[in-house]
Design an enzyme around this catalytic site. Structure first.
Site, PDB file in Angstrom:
ATOM      1  N   ARG A 121       0.808  -1.218   0.000  1.00  0.00           N
ATOM      2  CA  ARG A 121       0.000   0.000   0.000  1.00  0.00           C
ATOM      3  C   ARG A 121       0.847   1.277   0.000  1.00  0.00           C
ATOM      4  O   ARG A 121       0.324   2.369  -0.189  1.00  0.00           O
ATOM      5  CB  ARG A 121      -1.053  -0.002   1.103  1.00  0.00           C
ATOM      6  CG  ARG A 121      -0.626  -0.370   2.502  1.00  0.00           C
ATOM      7  CD  ARG A 121      -1.879  -0.337   3.414  1.00  0.00           C
ATOM      8  NE  ARG A 121      -1.543  -0.296   4.808  1.00  0.00           N
ATOM      9  CZ  ARG A 121      -1.830  -1.268   5.669  1.00  0.00           C
ATOM     10  NH1 ARG A 121      -2.468  -2.327   5.265  1.00  0.00           N
ATOM     11  NH2 ARG A 121      -1.500  -1.150   6.944  1.00  0.00           N
TER      12      ARG A 121
ATOM     13  N   ARG B 160       8.666   6.326  -5.050  1.00  0.00           N
ATOM     14  CA  ARG B 160       8.665   7.356  -6.107  1.00  0.00           C
ATOM     15  C   ARG B 160      10.081   7.780  -6.463  1.00  0.00           C
ATOM     16  O   ARG B 160      10.919   7.963  -5.580  1.00  0.00           O
ATOM     17  CB  ARG B 160       7.874   8.586  -5.657  1.00  0.00           C
ATOM     18  CG  ARG B 160       6.417   8.267  -5.342  1.00  0.00           C
ATOM     19  CD  ARG B 160       5.539   9.482  -5.597  1.00  0.00           C
ATOM     20  NE  ARG B 160       4.199   9.219  -5.117  1.00  0.00           N
ATOM     21  CZ  ARG B 160       3.748   9.569  -3.917  1.00  0.00           C
ATOM     22  NH1 ARG B 160       4.524  10.251  -3.085  1.00  0.00           N
ATOM     23  NH2 ARG B 160       2.509   9.278  -3.561  1.00  0.00           N
TER      24      ARG B 160
ATOM     25  N   ARG C 135      -4.039  -6.090  16.714  1.00  0.00           N
ATOM     26  CA  ARG C 135      -3.071  -5.239  17.377  1.00  0.00           C
ATOM     27  C   ARG C 135      -3.850  -4.090  17.993  1.00  0.00           C
ATOM     28  O   ARG C 135      -4.816  -3.586  17.415  1.00  0.00           O
ATOM     29  CB  ARG C 135      -2.055  -4.655  16.379  1.00  0.00           C
ATOM     30  CG  ARG C 135      -1.241  -5.674  15.655  1.00  0.00           C
ATOM     31  CD  ARG C 135      -0.293  -6.439  16.518  1.00  0.00           C
ATOM     32  NE  ARG C 135       0.819  -5.633  17.017  1.00  0.00           N
ATOM     33  CZ  ARG C 135       1.711  -6.095  17.908  1.00  0.00           C
ATOM     34  NH1 ARG C 135       1.596  -7.317  18.401  1.00  0.00           N
ATOM     35  NH2 ARG C 135       2.710  -5.327  18.310  1.00  0.00           N
TER      36      ARG C 135
ATOM     37  N   ARG D  59       5.548   5.994  16.434  1.00  0.00           N
ATOM     38  CA  ARG D  59       5.501   7.347  15.867  1.00  0.00           C
ATOM     39  C   ARG D  59       5.005   8.346  16.911  1.00  0.00           C
ATOM     40  O   ARG D  59       4.429   7.958  17.932  1.00  0.00           O
ATOM     41  CB  ARG D  59       4.605   7.394  14.619  1.00  0.00           C
ATOM     42  CG  ARG D  59       3.186   6.894  14.837  1.00  0.00           C
ATOM     43  CD  ARG D  59       2.395   6.893  13.517  1.00  0.00           C
ATOM     44  NE  ARG D  59       1.037   6.383  13.716  1.00  0.00           N
ATOM     45  CZ  ARG D  59       0.119   6.310  12.775  1.00  0.00           C
ATOM     46  NH1 ARG D  59       0.373   6.713  11.553  1.00  0.00           N
ATOM     47  NH2 ARG D  59      -1.090   5.841  13.052  1.00  0.00           N
TER      48      ARG D  59
ATOM     49  N   GLU E 215       2.948   6.678  20.105  1.00  0.00           N
ATOM     50  CA  GLU E 215       2.080   5.538  19.789  1.00  0.00           C
ATOM     51  C   GLU E 215       2.846   4.230  19.978  1.00  0.00           C
ATOM     52  O   GLU E 215       3.909   4.038  19.382  1.00  0.00           O
ATOM     53  CB  GLU E 215       1.645   5.697  18.326  1.00  0.00           C
ATOM     54  CG  GLU E 215       0.358   5.034  17.992  1.00  0.00           C
ATOM     55  CD  GLU E 215      -0.120   5.483  16.601  1.00  0.00           C
ATOM     56  OE1 GLU E 215      -0.220   6.699  16.345  1.00  0.00           O
ATOM     57  OE2 GLU E 215      -0.366   4.590  15.780  1.00  0.00           O
TER      58      GLU E 215
ATOM     59  N   TYR F 124      -8.746  -4.634   7.484  1.00  0.00           N
ATOM     60  CA  TYR F 124      -8.308  -3.244   7.593  1.00  0.00           C
ATOM     61  C   TYR F 124      -8.974  -2.457   6.473  1.00  0.00           C
ATOM     62  O   TYR F 124      -8.753  -2.745   5.301  1.00  0.00           O
ATOM     63  CB  TYR F 124      -6.772  -3.102   7.493  1.00  0.00           C
ATOM     64  CG  TYR F 124      -6.416  -1.642   7.602  1.00  0.00           C
ATOM     65  CD1 TYR F 124      -6.267  -1.039   8.844  1.00  0.00           C
ATOM     66  CD2 TYR F 124      -6.362  -0.835   6.470  1.00  0.00           C
ATOM     67  CE1 TYR F 124      -6.044   0.317   8.963  1.00  0.00           C
ATOM     68  CE2 TYR F 124      -6.137   0.525   6.570  1.00  0.00           C
ATOM     69  CZ  TYR F 124      -5.978   1.090   7.821  1.00  0.00           C
ATOM     70  OH  TYR F 124      -5.767   2.446   7.931  1.00  0.00           O
TER      71      TYR F 124
ATOM     72  N   ASP G  26      -9.730   1.486   5.029  1.00  0.00           N
ATOM     73  CA  ASP G  26      -9.637   2.927   5.156  1.00  0.00           C
ATOM     74  C   ASP G  26     -11.052   3.505   5.167  1.00  0.00           C
ATOM     75  O   ASP G  26     -12.008   2.849   4.750  1.00  0.00           O
ATOM     76  CB  ASP G  26      -8.827   3.518   3.990  1.00  0.00           C
ATOM     77  CG  ASP G  26      -7.328   3.505   4.293  1.00  0.00           C
ATOM     78  OD1 ASP G  26      -6.969   3.661   5.479  1.00  0.00           O
ATOM     79  OD2 ASP G  26      -6.535   3.335   3.356  1.00  0.00           O
TER      80      ASP G  26
END
Ligand code: FAD
Ligand code: UDP
Length: 393
Positions: A181, A185, A256, A286, A309, A357, A359
């Site tokens: 995902r 670049r 999790r 993070r 986190e 999962y 979005d």
């Protein structure tokens, strides 16, 4: 006895969960005249996308972790625009590896900074292709995906330690899809997502969900679990955990969970919304600084609130965040799916009901597609609603 409007029979529905999935279904049914009860055991609307003002600093906080709306689906984008103003917001993530700061997803700046080079796009592509393991044709694990995409150095620096912290597993045990995902670049574009529509709701996500639910005919009960209801309904839309619906009789699906360590600072703490800590020597994954998710209002606040986190395996009573979906969970999921299909009067939806999962945009797209199907089914001769509107396997 059922009431009727025109040729349509009106029914009573219970929607379990006041996140995006539940809110969209509830609104749709209420708009068609049905009687809808929405229950959520939490004291607020919005599900895991819930946002609220931090009492000490005034900053809008994403209570269950940072949420950035991004999509390629115009229908989902147009839908949310109806319920609140979105401000332009592009997710630009920074990552710290061995005491140096980089940008993610891996782009030309990351590559040049990491290797101390000044390559252009073509050179960098050839350079990374040379590092990538070309013997891996069809990567099966996260590690194989990483080695075949970016080679060992970038993998070790940015993904190995972070992924072990995030998932508590070796990257060799995780599916390649988790890494797929993320873009790679060979230009200086550091937009974390490839999607054409991206933004942040000016008044937060909870306000959007509240506006979705603001139609006649919806009875909202917060702080109320489905299990505590005594009423009977013609049909239930269940967006809670599928294993919980069946009282965990086949075992608990693995998740999790996250622990958030809050701290407050003066002014600006880290200069951006999210910094990932990729080294395993740092215990958290993070730090997010929420005033940066709302750049249009951040000057208003003298203080700033941040969250470290930490990820760990969810135990009983923990908030389920990320479904693990490894071999054992997949087997158990299949058994729950079979059980669900043998049950009538309930449809399982959303990220917890289908143990995937999802979005926000996918959640919305799926809920809107389910609404289309619900209309067709309720008008057909066999007007029974399915256990699933998408295949969760
Ligand atoms: P939820 O929002 O989980 O809603 C389900 C609700 O059901 C909950 O409020 C729960 O309390 C309630 N419930 C469950 N069981 C019962 C019961 N028995 N009785 C009563 N109530 C019950 N998506 C993005 O697009 N962008 C992001 O940046 C992003 N960031 C994320 C970050 C994290 C850490 C996580 C975990 C997810 C993120 N997501 C993001 C995904 C997003 O959170 C989901 O797409 C969305 O929450 C799914 O909505 P839902 O309605 O299916 O489920
Ligand atoms: N990941 C990583 N390092 C990072 C960011 C991501 O190793 O700095 C890995 C991690 O395993 C994560 C996956 O890439 O679960 C996908 O990244 P994404 O940002 O989609 O993470 P999530 O939504 O899981 O937080």
């Amino acid at each position: 006895m059922f009431d009727c409007v025109g040729s349509q029979i009106l029914r009573s529905f219970c929607v379990v969960g006041a996140g995006f999935s539940g809110a969209i279904i509830a609104r749709h049914l209420a708009e068609r005249g049905h009687k809808v009860t929405v229950v959520d055991e939490r004291p607020h609307l919005g599900g895991n996308c819930h946002t609220e003002r931090d009492a000490e600093t005034g900053v809008m906080v994403h209570k269950y972790g940072p949420h950035i709306f991004h999509t390629a689906d115009k229908r989902a984008w147009d839908y949310v625009q109806r319920f609140g103003k979105f401000q332009p917001y592009v997710n630009r993530v920074k990552a710290i590896s061995k005491d140096r700061v980089y940008t993610l997803p891996v782009n030309l700046l990351t590559i040049n900074q990491f290797f101390g080079t000044t390559m252009g796009p073509k050179e960098a592509r050839a350079f990374i292709e040379n590092k990538a393991d070309r013997s891996i044709q069809a990567p099966r694990s996260f590690e194989e995906q990483a080695l075949s995409m970016i080679g060992p150095e970038l993998y070790k620096a940015f993904f190995y330690g972070y992924t072990r912290k995030q998932w508590g597993l070796e990257p060799t045990e995780l599916p390649a899809s988790i890494l797929k995902r993320l873009p790679l670049r060979f230009n200086y574009d550091d937009n974390y997502f490839n999607h054409p529509y991206q933004g942040m709701p000016e008044e937060g996500y909870t306000s959007i969900v509240q506006n979705i639910l603001a139609v006649d005919g919806i009875d909202i009960r917060l702080g109320c679990s489905f299990e505590s209801l005594e009423e009977k309904y013609d049909h239930v839309f269940y967006t809670g955990p599928i294993d919980r619906y069946f009282q965990f009789r086949l075992g608990r699906l693995g998740y999790r969970t996250l622990d958030f360590e809050r701290f407050v600072d003066e002014g600006d703490h880290q200069g951006t919304a999210v910094i990932n800590y990729c080294d395993e020597t740092v215990p958290f994954t993070r730090i997010s600084e929420h005033k940066h998710f709302a750049p249009w209002e951040q000057e208003k606040f003298s203080k700033t609130v941040c969250f470290r986190e930490y990820s760990r395996l969810a135990g009983e009573g923990d908030v389920p965040y990320y479904p693990i979906r490894l071999v054992n969970e997949k087997k158990m999921l299949d058994s729950y799916i079979a059980l669900a299909k043998s049950e009538s009067g309930v449809s399982f939806m959303g990220r917890l009901g289908t143990y995937r999962y999802l979005d926000m945009d996918v959640t919305i797209t799926e809920a809107l597609a389910a609404c289309d199907q619900i209309d067709a089914l309720l008008q057909s001769d066999d007007n029974s609603l399915p256990s699933f509107f998408v295949d969760p396997a």
